[in-house]
Design a protein around this motif. Sequence first.
Motif, short mmCIF file in Angstrom:
data_model
loop_
_atom_site.label_atom_id
_atom_site.label_comp_id
_atom_site.label_asym_id
_atom_site.label_seq_id
_atom_site.Cartn_x
_atom_site.Cartn_y
_atom_site.Cartn_z
N ILE A 157 21.91 25.12 10.05
CA ILE A 157 23.14 25.92 10.09
C ILE A 157 23.29 26.74 8.81
O ILE A 157 23.62 27.92 8.83
CB ILE A 157 24.38 25.03 10.33
CG1 ILE A 157 24.31 24.39 11.72
CG2 ILE A 157 25.67 25.82 10.18
CD1 ILE A 157 25.41 23.37 12.01
N ALA A 161 23.44 30.72 8.43
CA ALA A 161 24.65 31.27 7.80
C ALA A 161 24.28 32.18 6.64
O ALA A 161 24.87 33.24 6.44
CB ALA A 161 25.55 30.14 7.31
N ILE A 174 30.75 29.06 9.97
CA ILE A 174 30.22 29.23 11.33
C ILE A 174 31.25 28.71 12.34
O ILE A 174 31.50 29.32 13.38
CB ILE A 174 28.87 28.47 11.49
CG1 ILE A 174 27.78 29.12 10.64
CG2 ILE A 174 28.47 28.34 12.96
CD1 ILE A 174 27.11 30.34 11.21
N LYS A 177 34.03 31.28 12.77
CA LYS A 177 33.57 32.46 13.54
C LYS A 177 33.41 32.11 15.02
O LYS A 177 33.68 32.95 15.90
CB LYS A 177 32.23 32.97 13.00
CG LYS A 177 32.31 33.54 11.60
CD LYS A 177 32.88 34.95 11.60
CE LYS A 177 32.92 35.50 10.18
NZ LYS A 177 33.89 36.56 10.00
N ALA A 178 32.97 30.90 15.29
CA ALA A 178 32.67 30.48 16.67
C ALA A 178 33.92 30.51 17.55
O ALA A 178 33.83 30.68 18.77
CB ALA A 178 32.06 29.08 16.67
N TYR A 208 20.70 38.58 15.23
CA TYR A 208 21.59 39.15 14.21
C TYR A 208 21.05 40.49 13.72
O TYR A 208 21.79 41.47 13.60
CB TYR A 208 21.73 38.17 13.04
CG TYR A 208 22.56 38.71 11.89
CD1 TYR A 208 23.94 38.66 11.92
CD2 TYR A 208 21.93 39.28 10.77
CE1 TYR A 208 24.70 39.16 10.87
CE2 TYR A 208 22.68 39.77 9.72
CZ TYR A 208 24.07 39.71 9.78
OH TYR A 208 24.80 40.21 8.74
N VAL A 214 28.33 38.27 14.97
CA VAL A 214 28.29 36.96 14.29
C VAL A 214 29.12 35.92 15.05
O VAL A 214 28.74 34.76 15.15
CB VAL A 214 28.78 37.10 12.83
CG1 VAL A 214 29.01 35.74 12.20
CG2 VAL A 214 27.78 37.89 12.01
N SER A 218 27.55 32.55 16.36
CA SER A 218 28.06 31.28 15.83
C SER A 218 28.47 30.36 16.97
O SER A 218 28.16 29.16 16.98
CB SER A 218 29.27 31.52 14.92
OG SER A 218 28.90 32.34 13.84
N GLN A 222 26.54 26.76 18.01
CA GLN A 222 27.21 25.46 18.16
C GLN A 222 26.99 24.87 19.54
O GLN A 222 26.64 23.70 19.67
CB GLN A 222 28.72 25.62 17.89
CG GLN A 222 29.06 25.87 16.45
CD GLN A 222 30.54 25.68 16.14
OE1 GLN A 222 30.93 25.69 15.00
NE2 GLN A 222 31.37 25.50 17.15
#
Length: 324
Positions: A157, A161, A174, A177-178, A208, A214, A218, A222
């Motif tokens: 991660i 990131a 992250i 953002k998710a 990306y 993003v 993200s 996850q």
Amino acid sequence: MILGIESTAHTFGIGVVNKGKILANVRDMYTTKEGGIIPTESAQHHKKVAPKVYQKALDEANISPEQIKAIAVSNAPGLAPCLHEGVKFAQALAKRLKVQIIPVNHCVAHLEIGQSVGAKDPVLLYASGANTQIIAYAAGKYRVFGETLDIGIGNFIDKVARHFGMGFPGGPEIEKKALKGKYIELPYSIKGMDVSFSGLQTKLQQLYDKGEKVEDLSYSLQETAFSMLVEAAERALAHTGKTELVLGGGVACNSRLQEMCQIMCKERIKKTKFFCPSKDLLVDNAAMIAFNGEIMFNAGISVKPGKVEVKPRERTDHVNVTWR
Ligand code: AMP
Ligand code: MG
């Protein structure tokens, strides 16, 4: 009173436990503005903060040094220079106080601390920076039922990131953002009980660079990586017949991972309880070292200060669990 010391990687910590009760859990973490951990720098950090952290722990627990019965120290596994600082500090203190040392395996301590929230014989999903393992007790040892074949989930991660231009640690960023992302299909890599993240990392970085958002990356990171972990954990539950799941490690602070574990446990036909220790006990900390140390000490396990070995590569399943 058992005093515990943690110094396996970025965190130097001292905790105090008495009869399973946590009286102090003080931490000081080595951080960098850019890039990952430099082991010798982290060790220097530990050396510098040790006296201050020690005093703070005594104050927090409201005890005097004479009340310390033994010192638990995590002597394995981890970064050698960091481990050495912790063990040196433990040895000097043990000699001064004329007490024994209890050597504790860091990964095992993550599992044992589950007892403080009620778990008795759980499967541990240990998701931290460097480590990703699914661990459970069977026939005298904590067995690794599944693990990462390449890098730890947290490191994965953090690397992604960093590619996204975020600082260290990347996990919390992250997660934020998710919340605003939508799903993009990504490579899902689980072989038997083992997982791997490097293919996923490459794909995320490529997407990306191609201009994907993003937030979406993200979210999908996850959903994909955590599903892999939860699938492996569920399989370990099914295989061992155990009915408790415990989370451990810094990545376990993630609300979505916690939620996925919760759902999986709820949906199992064999009733399974989910335990998630508080954040202070999920991340690297010394209270869990003291907690595990006390259990071992009560079972008669301790050594003279001069006899503690630093074992940077000791595996979870190398530890003889004679205290259960
Ligand atoms: P540890 O090695 O157990 O101290 O955990 C450190 C790792 O946990 C780092 O890789 C962090 O990025 C990660 N981490 C911390 N908080 C979160 C979070 N909320 N979501 C995902 N990862 C996290
Ligand atoms: Mg850890």
